[in-house]
Design a protein around this motif. Structure first.
Motif, PDB file in Angstrom:
ATOM      1  N   GLU A  54       9.756 -37.703 -13.389  1.00  0.00           N
ATOM      2  CA  GLU A  54      10.339 -38.750 -14.223  1.00  0.00           C
ATOM      3  C   GLU A  54      11.787 -39.008 -13.835  1.00  0.00           C
ATOM      4  O   GLU A  54      12.242 -40.152 -13.764  1.00  0.00           O
ATOM      5  CB  GLU A  54      10.284 -38.309 -15.687  1.00  0.00           C
ATOM      6  CG  GLU A  54       9.790 -39.371 -16.621  1.00  0.00           C
ATOM      7  CD  GLU A  54       9.913 -38.899 -18.062  1.00  0.00           C
ATOM      8  OE1 GLU A  54      10.812 -39.405 -18.745  1.00  0.00           O
ATOM      9  OE2 GLU A  54       9.118 -38.018 -18.471  1.00  0.00           O
ATOM     10  N   ALA A  55      12.475 -37.929 -13.557  1.00  0.00           N
ATOM     11  CA  ALA A  55      13.869 -38.068 -13.130  1.00  0.00           C
ATOM     12  C   ALA A  55      13.953 -38.928 -11.869  1.00  0.00           C
ATOM     13  O   ALA A  55      14.821 -39.791 -11.753  1.00  0.00           O
ATOM     14  CB  ALA A  55      14.475 -36.703 -12.872  1.00  0.00           C
ATOM     15  N   GLU A  56      12.996 -38.692 -10.969  1.00  0.00           N
ATOM     16  CA  GLU A  56      12.951 -39.487  -9.731  1.00  0.00           C
ATOM     17  C   GLU A  56      12.779 -40.966 -10.053  1.00  0.00           C
ATOM     18  O   GLU A  56      13.441 -41.823  -9.469  1.00  0.00           O
ATOM     19  CB  GLU A  56      11.764 -39.029  -8.872  1.00  0.00           C
ATOM     20  CG  GLU A  56      11.948 -37.665  -8.265  1.00  0.00           C
ATOM     21  CD  GLU A  56      12.932 -37.692  -7.104  1.00  0.00           C
ATOM     22  OE1 GLU A  56      12.599 -38.310  -6.076  1.00  0.00           O
ATOM     23  OE2 GLU A  56      14.039 -37.125  -7.261  1.00  0.00           O
ATOM     24  N   VAL A  57      11.864 -41.207 -10.990  1.00  0.00           N
ATOM     25  CA  VAL A  57      11.604 -42.599 -11.381  1.00  0.00           C
ATOM     26  C   VAL A  57      12.874 -43.254 -11.911  1.00  0.00           C
ATOM     27  O   VAL A  57      13.211 -44.380 -11.531  1.00  0.00           O
ATOM     28  CB  VAL A  57      10.476 -42.656 -12.440  1.00  0.00           C
ATOM     29  CG1 VAL A  57      10.366 -44.057 -13.039  1.00  0.00           C
ATOM     30  CG2 VAL A  57       9.142 -42.245 -11.835  1.00  0.00           C
ATOM     31  N   HIS A  58      13.567 -42.536 -12.760  1.00  0.00           N
ATOM     32  CA  HIS A  58      14.793 -43.105 -13.341  1.00  0.00           C
ATOM     33  C   HIS A  58      15.889 -43.293 -12.300  1.00  0.00           C
ATOM     34  O   HIS A  58      16.633 -44.272 -12.354  1.00  0.00           O
ATOM     35  CB  HIS A  58      15.295 -42.208 -14.485  1.00  0.00           C
ATOM     36  CG  HIS A  58      14.465 -42.334 -15.713  1.00  0.00           C
ATOM     37  ND1 HIS A  58      14.703 -43.282 -16.674  1.00  0.00           N
ATOM     38  CD2 HIS A  58      13.348 -41.671 -16.112  1.00  0.00           C
ATOM     39  CE1 HIS A  58      13.798 -43.176 -17.626  1.00  0.00           C
ATOM     40  NE2 HIS A  58      12.951 -42.190 -17.306  1.00  0.00           N
ATOM     41  N   LEU A  59      15.909 -42.359 -11.353  1.00  0.00           N
ATOM     42  CA  LEU A  59      16.901 -42.476 -10.292  1.00  0.00           C
ATOM     43  C   LEU A  59      16.620 -43.713  -9.433  1.00  0.00           C
ATOM     44  O   LEU A  59      17.521 -44.469  -9.070  1.00  0.00           O
ATOM     45  CB  LEU A  59      16.873 -41.205  -9.430  1.00  0.00           C
ATOM     46  CG  LEU A  59      18.217 -40.756  -8.863  1.00  0.00           C
ATOM     47  CD1 LEU A  59      19.239 -40.592  -9.972  1.00  0.00           C
ATOM     48  CD2 LEU A  59      18.037 -39.444  -8.092  1.00  0.00           C
TER      49      LEU A  59
END
Ligand SMILES: *[C@@H]1O[C@H](CO)[C@@H](O)[C@H](O)[C@H]1NC(C)=O
Ligand SMILES: *[C@@H]1O[C@H](CO)[C@@H](O)[C@H](O)[C@H]1NC(C)=O
Ligand SMILES: *[C@@H]1O[C@H](CO)[C@@H](O)[C@H](O)[C@H]1NC(C)=O
Ligand SMILES: *[C@@H]1O[C@H](CO)[C@@H](O)[C@H](O)[C@H]1NC(C)=O
Ligand SMILES: *[C@@H]1O[C@H](CO)[C@@H](O)[C@H](O)[C@H]1NC(C)=O
Length: 382
Positions: free
Chosen positions: A190-195
């Motif tokens: 999810e962090a990747e997605v937000h990044l």
């Protein structure tokens, strides 16, 4: 100058070799109304008119004879505001909009705008320029807003990533342990997605909004501003010339009148010569005024043309600006939707594993690994 003198009646264009009688010369034009009646007609109090409304006078010398000078005075009533000439409401033919039904800039910014205190006035064109500057500022502020949005995403991503590395409950076992591990891993995804979302926001929304129309834009606006302001200055100076010429003509006129009267009562035998001179000067002053009015007209025409082209240019720029911003805000919503979808895909495996959580199986596994002996005790034998 050498030939026989003939006379032209400027009203009906009749010409004659014989000097018309005085009664025929009486002004027939309805334009020659007294000023006060015009004030009444247009419901203007003379006081209100003071600083901004003036009247253009056209003195047209019809003819003059040996003893008298007949001058027809045409009063052309026009509204003059800050050196720009407008038709008086109700006078003259109705003006058509240049671009009807379009609410075009070129049709609605001809008058100067007074500020609320009424002390200074702002040119209509200036109002258009201010709109452009405001637009530029809004575009910049939107870019700043998106920047803040990006920062939230980045921080959120950082927090998620950090949390996903947490050792908490790392020792949970079995199918539940697997689901838990996946849940923690999903935070990282999810962090990747937000990044990714924040990166795209930066390159596809923030930056275009920030860089749309660079510093040159303000320079271009200044150029327009100076160009139109210069024309207005020219117009003001031409206007001053007209006023001066008008006053000079009025003085000459008065001089001639006085001298004509002096001749009539035979004050002096020099007056005839004087009258000729005064007449010449008066005609010259009339010519001067015409020339000044002509120059004024030319400058006003030039200003008019430049106002039309430039305001339409500004109108085009504003349409472009709005469409540009619209396009990039659409990009924002598209990216946002995408993020939701990716975000969802990160929790899907967690859901899957949660469905697979099976206490019975976990017990089996756990027992298999940690059992301490399956042989049960039996009764004691005697
Ligand atoms: C990230 O975590 C810090 C504390 O660790 C918190 O103050 C902050 O509000 C968090 N930010 C977001 C966007 O979740
Ligand atoms: C008219 O002018 C002449 C000189 O030009 C002078 O001699 C004469 O006295 C003047 N007559 C009158 C009535 O002023
Ligand atoms: C000035 O312009 C007006 C309006 O176009 C015109 O009627 C007038 O003849 C012009 N005057 C001169 C002296 O050019
Ligand atoms: C991603 O999903 C989590 C919950 O799974 C939600 O709290 C978060 O707001 C979502 N983020 C976005 C950008 O949709
Ligand atoms: C159960 O077995 C596993 C695998 O051998 C082991 O890692 C774990 O520590 C054991 N649990 C207990 C409570 O002894």
């Amino acid at each position: 100058p050498e030939g026989l003198r003939y006379y032209v009646n400027s009203c009906n264009k009749e010409t004659t070799w014989r000097r018309p009688s005085l009664s025929a010369e009486a002004p027939q034009r309805p334009l020659a109304r007294p000023v006060t009646s015009l004030f009444k007609t247009h419901n203007i109090s003379a006081h209100a008119i003071k600083p901004h409304v003036m009247f253009r006078l056209f003195y047209i010398i019809l003819f003059y004879s040996r003893h008298c000078c007949y001058i027809s005075v045409f009063l052309l009533f026009l509204l003059q505001i800050n050196c720009v000439t407008f038709p008086l409401p109700g006078e003259g033919p109705e003006q058509q909009l240049l671009k009807p039904e379009e609410w075009s800039y070129c049709d609605y910014f001809w008058t100067d705008k007074k500020d609320p205190q009424g002390t200074t006035s702002v040119a209509g064109f200036e109002v258009l320029l201010q709109k452009q500057l405001k637009g530029k500022q809004m575009q910049k502020e939107m870019s700043e807003f998106i920047h803040e949005r990006i920062k939230i995403e980045e921080e959120y991503a950082k927090n998620l990533s950090k949390l996903s590395l947490s050792p908490l409950a790392a020792q949970e076992e079995g199918t539940l342990g697997e689901a838990w591990t996946q849940l923690k891993k999903s935070l990282h995804d999810e962090a990747e997605v937000h990044l990714k979302f924040s990166n795209k926001l930066h390159s596809e929304v923030e930056k275009p909004l920030l860089t749309f129309r660079g510093d040159n834009f303000k320079k271009d606006l200044k150029k327009y501003d100076h160009h139109i302001a210069d024309l207005r200055k020219q117009l003001a100076s031409r206007y001053a010339s007209v006023e001066k010429a008008r006053k000079a003509l009025a003085d000459r006129q008065k001089d001639l009148e006085v001298k004509t009267q002096q001749l009539e009562i035979k004050l002096s035998n020099k007056t005839e010569e004087d009258i000729k001179k005064a007449r010449r000067k008066s005609t010259q002053a009339g010519d001067d005024l015409m020339r000044c009015v002509d120059l004024y007209n030319q400058t006003q025409s030039k200003w008019f043309e430049e106002m039309v082209t430039t305001s339409m240019e500004l109108e085009k720029l504003e349409v472009e600006r709005i469409e540009w911003i619209q396009q990039h805000l659409r990009q924002y919503t598209t990216l946002r939707h995408e993020t939701d979808m990716f975000n969802q895909s990160t929790v899907e495996p967690v859901d899957q594993l949660l469905q697979n959580v099976d206490p019975a199986k976990d017990r089996e596994l756990w027992v298999k690994e940690n059992k301490t002996g399956e042989v049960r005790p039996v009764d004691m034998d005697i």
